[in-house]
Design a protein around this motif. Structure first.
Motif, short mmCIF file in Angstrom:
data_model
loop_
_atom_site.label_atom_id
_atom_site.label_comp_id
_atom_site.label_asym_id
_atom_site.label_seq_id
_atom_site.Cartn_x
_atom_site.Cartn_y
_atom_site.Cartn_z
N THR A 95 0.73 -1.10 0.15
CA THR A 95 0.20 0.04 -0.05
C THR A 95 1.04 1.24 -0.07
O THR A 95 1.78 1.49 0.78
N PRO A 96 0.74 2.33 -0.94
CA PRO A 96 1.70 3.41 -1.18
C PRO A 96 1.16 4.14 0.24
O PRO A 96 0.05 4.51 0.41
N ARG A 97 2.38 4.84 0.77
CA ARG A 97 2.23 5.96 1.78
C ARG A 97 2.65 7.32 1.48
O ARG A 97 2.89 8.00 2.30
N TYR A 98 2.72 7.66 -0.09
CA TYR A 98 3.32 8.65 -0.12
C TYR A 98 2.07 9.90 0.10
O TYR A 98 2.72 11.03 0.30
N TRP A 99 0.99 9.51 0.57
CA TRP A 99 0.14 10.60 0.79
C TRP A 99 0.60 11.41 2.12
O TRP A 99 0.24 12.63 2.39
N LEU A 100 1.34 10.62 2.93
CA LEU A 100 2.01 11.27 4.40
C LEU A 100 2.74 12.61 3.85
O LEU A 100 2.96 13.41 4.62
N PHE A 101 3.61 12.31 2.62
CA PHE A 101 4.54 13.41 2.49
C PHE A 101 3.53 14.88 1.83
O PHE A 101 4.11 15.90 2.18
N SER A 102 2.26 14.58 1.46
CA SER A 102 1.60 15.68 1.23
C SER A 102 0.63 16.31 2.15
O SER A 102 0.11 17.38 1.81
N LEU A 103 0.34 15.53 3.17
CA LEU A 103 -0.10 16.02 4.29
C LEU A 103 0.00 17.28 4.76
O LEU A 103 -1.20 18.04 4.78
N PRO A 104 1.17 17.78 5.01
CA PRO A 104 1.31 19.18 5.45
C PRO A 104 0.80 20.12 4.52
O PRO A 104 0.30 21.07 4.90
N ALA A 105 1.09 19.94 3.30
CA ALA A 105 0.51 20.91 2.05
C ALA A 105 -0.99 20.78 2.19
O ALA A 105 -1.57 21.97 1.97
N VAL A 106 -1.59 19.81 2.21
CA VAL A 106 -3.28 19.89 2.62
C VAL A 106 -3.57 20.39 3.49
O VAL A 106 -4.64 21.04 3.27
N LEU A 107 -2.93 20.25 4.52
CA LEU A 107 -3.29 20.99 5.87
C LEU A 107 -3.37 22.62 5.83
O LEU A 107 -4.26 23.46 6.10
N VAL A 108 -2.13 22.91 4.93
CA VAL A 108 -1.87 24.21 4.83
C VAL A 108 -3.18 24.80 3.97
O VAL A 108 -3.68 26.01 4.15
N ILE A 109 -3.33 24.25 2.99
CA ILE A 109 -4.35 24.50 1.79
C ILE A 109 -5.44 24.50 2.76
O ILE A 109 -6.52 25.46 2.27
N ALA A 110 -5.95 23.55 3.53
CA ALA A 110 -7.33 23.72 4.00
C ALA A 110 -7.27 24.70 4.96
O ALA A 110 -8.48 25.55 5.31
N ALA A 111 -6.30 25.00 5.62
CA ALA A 111 -6.40 26.14 6.78
C ALA A 111 -6.26 27.61 5.94
O ALA A 111 -7.20 28.66 6.38
N VAL A 112 -5.79 27.88 4.79
CA VAL A 112 -5.44 29.03 4.20
C VAL A 112 -6.70 29.03 3.17
O VAL A 112 -7.03 30.36 3.00
N ILE A 113 -7.22 28.54 2.54
CA ILE A 113 -8.02 28.47 1.48
C ILE A 113 -9.33 27.88 1.56
O ILE A 113 -10.24 28.58 1.73
#
Length: 308
Positions: free
Chosen positions: A25-43
């Protein structure tokens, strides 16, 4: 003959690989999690909160009252809002068409070989490097009816003084003049990049057939460079729709409400009249308009790319 016997400890079988986990199971989404959180908080959160507030009547310092679609019903009947939409459309059309025309013409000129072309092209691009607020302050001084340099230059050629941004009839064309001076170099660079990649074979064939410069521009250059012009149109439309700093610094929506675009109207409703719920409804309507226009421009951009 002597027979040799292998020791029992030596095996002829291949070594057995160690057991490996079958969890691929790929776990690459963990690396994008900080960016997703920032986008969710800012946009994402601000947009959801704006949508929530658009259904409420709230002035800063007062209570929040749910009104449903009341703000939108009030906006439709707001004459000042309707006028600001007209000002926005007028400003956007001029601020897109004129830089596209002048920028394309400048690109055709600078695409040719002539002395000091590099120096002149650098000078032509320099206005684009200035910040909008600095540009607005300089042009504000130039527009002064008595002390401005523009009226002085007009007097040298026998033309009477103009009120520029102080006249409701000329304020938007004058603001567009600032936009044209500021952003025509950007259009020129985009179109010039397209001209640099054009093939030479169609032009050589056209010369053999006796075509003049206008025919080659109309039937060869313009169709081939049109996708790049569409890119410039998309960029300029976005910039013109969100234009705020230049207009606010020079006129603040005046004289009266003659240059009050949707951005100025929205700013005044939120931060001068403190009608946060009403301003949020304006944002939602403006967002819907931008989405529809963006889809139209993207469709036109795709069609131009296909035709090219």
């Amino acid at each position: 003959m002597t027979s040799t016997t292998l020791p029992a400890s030596i095996s002829t079988k291949a070594p057995v690989a160690p057991a490996v986990s079958q969890d691929f199971t790929p776990r690459y989404w963990l690396f994008s999690l900080p960016a997703v959180l920032v986008i969710a908080a800012v946009i994402v959160f601000p947009w959801l909160f704006t949508l929530y507030m658009s259904g409420h009547d709230w002035k800063i310092g007062g209570d929040v009252e749910f009104v449903g679609l009341g703000n939108f019903a009030e906006i439709v009947k707001d004459r000042r809002f309707i006028e600001s939409m007209g000002h926005t459309a007028y400003f956007t059309i001029l601020a897109v068409v004129l830089p596209i025309v002048f920028g394309t013409a400048a690109a055709l000129v600078f695409h040719r070989e002539f002395p000091f072309r590099g120096l002149l092209r650098t000078i032509f691009v320099m206005p684009m490097m200035a910040t909008p607020v600095a540009v607005a302050l300089v042009w504000t001084m130039m527009f002064h009816p008595q002390l401005g340099v523009l009226n002085y230059l007009l007097s040298l050629v026998g033309i009477g003084p103009s009120a520029w941004v102080y006249d409701p009839g000329t304020v938007i064309p004058t603001l567009v003049m600032v936009e044209v001076w500021h952003w025509t170099p950007l259009v020129m660079l985009i179109v010039l990049g397209g001209l640099a990649g054009l093939p030479r074979e169609p032009y050589e064939s056209a010369l053999i057939d006796g075509a003049n410069d206008w025919h080659m521009f109309r039937h060869i250059t313009l169709p081939l460079v049109w996708p790049f012009i569409m890119v410039a149109i998309v960029i300029r439309t976005i910039d013109a729709l969100k234009a705020f700093d230049t207009i606010f610094v020079i006129t603040q929506g005046g004289p009266g409400t003659a240059s009050e675009t949707l951005n100025i109207f929205l700013y005044l409703q939120a931060f001068q009249f403190y009608k946060i719920g009403y301003a949020s409804a304006v944002v939602v309507i403006f967002f819907v308009i931008i989405i529809m226009l963006s889809l139209l421009l993207l469709y036109a951009r795709q069609k131009s790319k296909w035709n090219a």
